[in-house]
Motif scaffolding. Structure first.
Motif, short mmCIF file in Angstrom:
data_model
loop_
_atom_site.label_atom_id
_atom_site.label_comp_id
_atom_site.label_asym_id
_atom_site.label_seq_id
_atom_site.Cartn_x
_atom_site.Cartn_y
_atom_site.Cartn_z
N VAL A 215 0.84 -1.19 0.00
CA VAL A 215 0.00 0.00 0.00
C VAL A 215 0.88 1.24 0.00
CG1 VAL A 215 -1.97 -1.10 1.13
CG2 VAL A 215 -0.24 0.03 2.52
N ALA A 216 0.35 2.29 -0.60
CA ALA A 216 1.01 3.59 -0.58
C ALA A 216 0.16 4.51 0.30
CB ALA A 216 1.11 4.15 -1.99
N VAL A 217 0.82 5.17 1.23
CA VAL A 217 0.13 6.03 2.18
C VAL A 217 0.81 7.39 2.16
CG1 VAL A 217 -0.47 6.34 4.62
CG2 VAL A 217 -0.46 4.05 3.62
N ILE A 218 -0.01 8.44 2.12
CA ILE A 218 0.49 9.80 2.26
C ILE A 218 -0.19 10.37 3.50
CG2 ILE A 218 0.58 12.12 1.27
CD1 ILE A 218 0.71 10.80 -1.50
N GLY A 219 0.61 10.70 4.49
CA GLY A 219 0.04 11.10 5.78
C GLY A 219 -0.68 9.90 6.35
N GLU A 220 -1.97 10.04 6.57
CA GLU A 220 -2.78 8.93 7.06
C GLU A 220 -3.75 8.43 6.00
OE1 GLU A 220 -4.55 9.71 10.85
OE2 GLU A 220 -2.69 10.51 11.67
#
Length: 135
Positions: free
Chosen positions: A45-50
């Protein structure tokens, strides 16, 4: 995760696939189906911030469930996910990575060095089978 996948299907793939095909594919990503994927595949998975903005998975030598939330497409998220998938495939001894690409994603995979080897049809849904050597 389902939200990202459904958004990508509806907003991105809709230009290449009819609504009935999109609806049929959406059913493949129900919460129970996703839990089964988690048991059988390596999921990234790719997460930016939350915020979860993308996902991809590796099923043996095949890339599956590669989706990036439309607002984050074109910013390197997909490229970074594919890099993680390729690293895991190499660690597993995979020599050739395969991806059943949507018509929409074919140019993306081609930019990463994949080449189309044949078309596959599930009813009226066209998928482009692509490969890339990891050697």
């Amino acid at each position: 995760m389902s939200r990202v996948i459904i958004a990508a299907l509806r907003e991105t793939n809709a230009r290449d696939y009819a609504p009935d095909i999109i609806a049929r594919v959406e059913q493949s990503f129900s919460p129970p189906a996703m839990l089964e994927f988690f048991r059988k595949r390596k999921v990234f998975v790719a997460v930016i911030g939350e915020t979860l903005v993308g996902t991809a998975s590796l099923d043996g030598d095949t890339v599956r469930s590669m989706f990036v939330d439309p607002p984050f497409q074109g910013h390197g998220v997909g490229r970074r996910l594919m890099s993680a998938v390729e690293q895991a495939a190499r660690a597993d001894g995979v020599a050739t990575l395969t991806v059943p690409s949507s018509v929409t994603a074919e140019p993306f995979y081609a930019r990463l060095g994949f080449r189309a080897i044949r078309d596959s049809y599930h009813g009226d849904e066209r998928t482009v089978i692509m490969e890339r050597s990891l050697k």
